[in-house]
Design a protein around this motif. Structure first.
Motif, PDB file in Angstrom:
ATOM      1  N   LEU A 195       0.814  -1.213   0.000  1.00 32.16           N
ATOM      2  CA  LEU A 195       0.000   0.000   0.000  1.00 32.16           C
ATOM      3  C   LEU A 195       0.851   1.268   0.000  1.00 32.16           C
ATOM      4  N   ALA A 196       2.065   1.166   0.499  1.00 35.22           N
ATOM      5  CA  ALA A 196       2.928   2.354   0.566  1.00 35.22           C
ATOM      6  C   ALA A 196       3.694   2.588  -0.719  1.00 35.22           C
ATOM      7  N   SER A 197       3.634   1.650  -1.660  1.00 30.65           N
ATOM      8  CA  SER A 197       4.553   1.739  -2.796  1.00 30.65           C
ATOM      9  C   SER A 197       4.108   2.769  -3.829  1.00 30.65           C
ATOM     10  N   ARG A 198       5.080   3.485  -4.343  1.00 31.13           N
ATOM     11  CA  ARG A 198       4.849   4.457  -5.414  1.00 31.13           C
ATOM     12  C   ARG A 198       4.541   3.736  -6.717  1.00 31.13           C
ATOM     13  N   GLU A 199       5.177   2.582  -6.898  1.00 30.73           N
ATOM     14  CA  GLU A 199       5.060   1.839  -8.153  1.00 30.73           C
ATOM     15  C   GLU A 199       3.619   1.429  -8.458  1.00 30.73           C
ATOM     16  N   LEU A 200       2.867   1.189  -7.399  1.00 31.35           N
ATOM     17  CA  LEU A 200       1.466   0.795  -7.581  1.00 31.35           C
ATOM     18  C   LEU A 200       0.734   1.805  -8.451  1.00 31.35           C
ATOM     19  N   TRP A 201       1.087   3.082  -8.291  1.00 31.76           N
ATOM     20  CA  TRP A 201       0.371   4.150  -8.987  1.00 31.76           C
ATOM     21  C   TRP A 201       1.081   4.579 -10.264  1.00 31.76           C
ATOM     22  N   ARG A 224      -0.179   7.959   5.897  1.00 35.65           N
ATOM     23  CA  ARG A 224       0.303   7.085   6.981  1.00 35.65           C
ATOM     24  C   ARG A 224       1.172   5.958   6.419  1.00 35.65           C
ATOM     25  N   HIS A 225       0.687   5.303   5.353  1.00 30.14           N
ATOM     26  CA  HIS A 225       1.440   4.177   4.791  1.00 30.14           C
ATOM     27  C   HIS A 225       2.787   4.624   4.216  1.00 30.14           C
ATOM     28  N   VAL A 226       2.766   5.736   3.483  1.00 31.17           N
ATOM     29  CA  VAL A 226       4.020   6.173   2.847  1.00 31.17           C
ATOM     30  C   VAL A 226       5.044   6.569   3.913  1.00 31.17           C
ATOM     31  N   LEU A 227       4.599   7.288   4.937  1.00 29.57           N
ATOM     32  CA  LEU A 227       5.549   7.721   5.967  1.00 29.57           C
ATOM     33  C   LEU A 227       6.054   6.536   6.789  1.00 29.57           C
ATOM     34  N   GLN A 228       5.166   5.576   7.063  1.00 28.48           N
ATOM     35  CA  GLN A 228       5.599   4.372   7.797  1.00 28.48           C
ATOM     36  C   GLN A 228       6.683   3.640   7.017  1.00 28.48           C
ATOM     37  N   ALA A 229       6.459   3.503   5.705  1.00 27.55           N
ATOM     38  CA  ALA A 229       7.442   2.786   4.877  1.00 27.55           C
ATOM     39  C   ALA A 229       8.756   3.555   4.828  1.00 27.55           C
ATOM     40  N   ALA A 230       8.665   4.895   4.773  1.00 23.11           N
ATOM     41  CA  ALA A 230       9.898   5.698   4.722  1.00 23.11           C
ATOM     42  C   ALA A 230      10.679   5.547   6.025  1.00 23.11           C
ATOM     43  N   ARG A 231       9.974   5.527   7.143  1.00 23.41           N
ATOM     44  CA  ARG A 231      10.665   5.377   8.440  1.00 23.41           C
ATOM     45  C   ARG A 231      11.279   3.989   8.565  1.00 23.41           C
ATOM     46  N   ALA A 232      10.634   3.004   7.910  1.00 19.55           N
ATOM     47  CA  ALA A 232      11.130   1.622   8.010  1.00 19.55           C
ATOM     48  C   ALA A 232      12.510   1.468   7.387  1.00 19.55           C
ATOM     49  N   THR A 233      12.932   2.441   6.566  1.00 26.73           N
ATOM     50  CA  THR A 233      14.263   2.345   5.955  1.00 26.73           C
ATOM     51  C   THR A 233      15.355   2.661   6.989  1.00 26.73           C
ATOM     52  N   GLY A 234      14.938   3.221   8.140  1.00 23.79           N
ATOM     53  CA  GLY A 234      15.912   3.521   9.190  1.00 23.79           C
ATOM     54  C   GLY A 234      16.487   4.920   9.095  1.00 23.79           C
ATOM     55  N   ARG A 235      16.222   5.597   7.964  1.00 23.73           N
ATOM     56  CA  ARG A 235      16.728   6.966   7.829  1.00 23.73           C
ATOM     57  C   ARG A 235      15.705   7.939   8.411  1.00 23.73           C
ATOM     58  N   HIS A 275      -8.210   6.781  -8.369  1.00 22.31           N
ATOM     59  CA  HIS A 275      -6.769   6.828  -8.654  1.00 22.31           C
ATOM     60  C   HIS A 275      -6.353   8.239  -9.081  1.00 22.31           C
ATOM     61  N   ALA A 276      -7.320   9.044  -9.565  1.00 21.24           N
ATOM     62  CA  ALA A 276      -6.989  10.429  -9.936  1.00 21.24           C
ATOM     63  C   ALA A 276      -6.566  11.234  -8.708  1.00 21.24           C
ATOM     64  N   LEU A 277      -6.967  10.787  -7.520  1.00 17.59           N
ATOM     65  CA  LEU A 277      -6.538  11.447  -6.285  1.00 17.59           C
ATOM     66  C   LEU A 277      -5.281  10.771  -5.727  1.00 17.59           C
ATOM     67  N   TYR A 278      -5.304   9.431  -5.663  1.00 16.47           N
ATOM     68  CA  TYR A 278      -4.228   8.727  -4.975  1.00 16.47           C
ATOM     69  C   TYR A 278      -2.921   8.718  -5.762  1.00 16.47           C
ATOM     70  N   ARG A 279      -3.010   8.710  -7.089  1.00 12.84           N
ATOM     71  CA  ARG A 279      -1.768   8.688  -7.890  1.00 12.84           C
ATOM     72  C   ARG A 279      -0.941   9.957  -7.636  1.00 12.84           C
ATOM     73  N   LEU A 313       2.698  10.134  -5.574  1.00 16.35           N
ATOM     74  CA  LEU A 313       3.892  10.665  -6.246  1.00 16.35           C
ATOM     75  C   LEU A 313       4.457  11.859  -5.475  1.00 16.35           C
ATOM     76  N   LEU A 314       3.550  12.733  -5.042  1.00 11.46           N
ATOM     77  CA  LEU A 314       3.970  13.922  -4.280  1.00 11.46           C
ATOM     78  C   LEU A 314       4.711  13.517  -3.004  1.00 11.46           C
ATOM     79  N   LEU A 315       4.125  12.590  -2.241  1.00 11.83           N
ATOM     80  CA  LEU A 315       4.725  12.219  -0.961  1.00 11.83           C
ATOM     81  C   LEU A 315       6.088  11.558  -1.145  1.00 11.83           C
ATOM     82  N   HIS A 316       6.148  10.625  -2.111  1.00  9.71           N
ATOM     83  CA  HIS A 316       7.425   9.939  -2.314  1.00  9.71           C
ATOM     84  C   HIS A 316       8.521  10.919  -2.737  1.00  9.71           C
TER      85      HIS A 316
END
Ligand code: SF4
Ligand code: SF4
Length: 391
Positions: free
Chosen positions: A60-66, A177-188, A360-364, A368-371
């Motif tokens: 759910l956090a992946s940019r590639e999905l969109w 929430r999903h994108v930020l959780q995934a970003a934090r999971a990288t440890g940076r 998807h017109a909203l989530y895409r 992209l913006l968040l990533h």
């Protein structure tokens, strides 16, 4: 960060489309052939792995999905017929349903019965609501807002926008929430500097409104068509047409006195007419292709996808008819009923926006913006001078 492994994830995604990624032996062919897969966007193989090992949060956090536009090239070259393109489409529908707190998206994706049931109930509610307050039909000139009070339509529109806005906010909060959780999971450390926001916004808007990646995807097919028939151009016509119609409706809502007759050059009407023509073109080509070339394009078209395109087409056609009736003398009951149908379909379209494929017109752009914002924040953090040590 602890990842919760969901062993039923693939089965749950299958509710939104048929694919066979159990057969995938991770050869990477799909990633090699995908025109959009780059070093920093390794898909669809990575997303297949997330599904196979049950990592819903990463999926759910992946940019590639969109980023994927379902061109189908990966499915055509998969040696195991795992149909990765169809998996990506199903995973997107799954994500939209997970972001929908009402559960309507799941019902509509499940079967044609669910889709039609939601549509009929919604339409019946608004028809009854509007007819409850009906007045007389003026037979001398078209006066729809005397028949259904303009103030009632105005207030109903505000209520609809508030409900839809809240549903969209709930979805937006989930994506963030999903994108930020995934970003934090990288440890940076995750930073979102305001100074980087315009660049991230610009990237998301360029990708979404100009569809530059979709064009890249289309350009790499070995079956080139005239540009105006290529899937990216058709998709763009539908997107811009819908945004134009939304802009025209908002203009009327804010500036046009209710029930007033305006010239064809009035900004709201001009924008609406041009946007309607654009949407009409895109929708007609998209529907025609689904009918005549179902294996080449849109191999995984579900009833809900057909339904949404047909709902948009019916809204545009009844809108043009309603516009015409305004200028014709001595309107009949057909003119009033057609305009009522147009108003109800337009309301349905807005209400269903956050729970159908159109979300998807909203989530895409949001994903992209968040990533990009997180990436730019990380780059800024890496180049920032170290803080002076305390004495
Ligand atoms: S090409 Fe097919 S088998 Fe190979 S990684 Fe992609 S989905 Fe799996
Ligand atoms: S459907 Fe097209 S864009 Fe999507 S993953 Fe496959 S090759 Fe890439």
């Amino acid at each position: 960060m602890v990842h919760i492994v969901d062993t039923r994830l693939l089965d749950r995604i299958r509710h939104y489309g048929a694919f066979n990624v159990d057969a995938c032996f991770n050869c990477g062919n799909c990633t090699a052939v995908c025109p959009l897969s780059e070093d920093d966007a390794n898909f669809p193989r990575r997303l297949i792995r997330f599904g196979q090992v049950g990592m819903e949060d990463r999926l759910l956090a992946s940019r590639e999905l969109w980023l994927c536009y379902y061109c189908g090239q990966c499915s055509q070259t998969c040696p195991r017929q795992a149909d990765p393109g169809r998996y990506m489409a199903a995973a997107r529908r799954y994500a939209i349903a997970r972001y929908d707190p009402t559960g309507i998206s799941r019902v509509m994706s499940g079967s044609w019965v669910g889709t039609l049931a939601v549509f009929v109930l919604l339409s019946a509610f608004f028809v009854i609501w509007l007819l409850w307050h009906q007045g007389d039909m003026n037979g001398q000139r078209m006066a729809f807002f005397d028949y259904i009070p303009g103030e009632l339509i105005h207030d109903t529109g505000i209520g609809v926008f508030v409900v839809v806005g809240l549903l969209m906010l709930a979805g937006v909060a989930s994506v963030v929430r999903h994108v930020l959780q995934a970003a934090r999971a990288t440890g940076r450390p995750v930073q979102l500097p305001l100074a980087a926001l315009p660049a991230a916004l610009g990237y998301a808007i360029r990708e979404s409104l100009a569809q530059s990646r979709y064009r890249q995807c289309d350009d790499e097919t070995d079956d080139p068509e005239p540009w105006f028939l290529r899937p990216w151009a058709v998709h763009l016509a539908i997107l811009w047409g819908f945004l134009g119609l939304l802009a025209a409706t908002t203009w009327d809502f804010l500036f046009k006195p209710i029930g007033s007759h305006v010239s064809l050059l009035y900004p709201g009407r001009l924008i609406g007419t041009l946007a309607g023509l654009m949407a009409l073109y895109g929708l007609t080509v998209a529907l025609w292709r689904r009918l005549t070339q179902p294996t080449k394009y849109y191999a995984d078209t579900r009833f809900a996808d057909w339904f949404f395109l047909l709902l948009m087409l019916a809204t545009v056609l009844t809108g043009f008819a309603a516009e015409l009736f305004v200028y014709l003398p001595r309107p009949s009951a057909v003119a009033y009923v057609t305009t009522l149908v147009h108003v109800v379909l337009a309301i349905d379209l807005i209400v269903l926006l956050p729970v159908t494929k159109f979300a998807h017109a909203l989530y895409r752009p949001l994903a992209l913006l968040l990533h990009r914002w997180v990436e730019l924040g990380a780059q800024a953090g890496a180049t920032a001078p170290a803080a002076p040590e305390k004495a």
